[in-house]
Motif scaffolding. Sequence first.
Motif, short mmCIF file in Angstrom:
data_model
loop_
_atom_site.label_atom_id
_atom_site.label_comp_id
_atom_site.label_asym_id
_atom_site.label_seq_id
_atom_site.Cartn_x
_atom_site.Cartn_y
_atom_site.Cartn_z
N UNK A 1 14.02 9.15 -47.17
CA UNK A 1 14.07 8.69 -48.50
C UNK A 1 13.89 9.91 -49.40
N UNK A 2 12.71 10.64 -49.15
CA UNK A 2 12.43 11.76 -50.07
C UNK A 2 13.49 12.99 -50.21
N UNK A 3 14.09 13.22 -49.05
CA UNK A 3 15.13 14.05 -48.58
C UNK A 3 16.40 13.67 -49.63
N UNK A 4 16.73 12.29 -49.61
CA UNK A 4 17.74 11.93 -50.39
C UNK A 4 17.58 11.96 -51.89
N UNK A 5 16.37 11.51 -52.09
CA UNK A 5 15.82 11.36 -53.61
C UNK A 5 16.15 13.14 -54.15
#
Length: 166
Positions: free
Chosen positions: A70-74
Amino acid sequence: MERMYRWQRKLVGWRRQGRIWAERHPRTLQALERVGCLRFERPVIARGVAVGLFVALTPTVGFQTLLMLAFCALLRGNFLAAFAVSWISNPLTLAPLYFGYYLLGQRVVEPLINPLAFFSDGSLPVGALGAVSFTLGSLLVALPAAAAGYLAFTWLGRIAAARRSA
């Protein structure tokens, strides 16, 4: 034929397993590529390192991979870099890390909450204070570590690029 070292054979095996996984999950692979989680550019990898360090140094065992995705996508960070760096928190290091988080958080929180946290009988709500101390301690370690990891990777990348061009 060149002699392959053991680590090189393992790397070939991991690449093969990665290709097999990608063939079985083409939609997931496309989604990761679309959001930039599989790009191999210096700033993208640096963001992935920061995400991996942050998630690894927070008490999120069991949810680390999902949080890193999630953080990498964000943040458009490299998921593979985040995953590799997250192994800082492994079963051997969890107990010392968590104990250190608690002690650090207790040092910061107790002077602030102690005068306000007494019940009418003079006792402290130990569970709430412990949870706050633990969470705050982990954030006090994770945030600077993530920033330092990002800066260190960026700095080392610049040095490597300068050496290649020289």
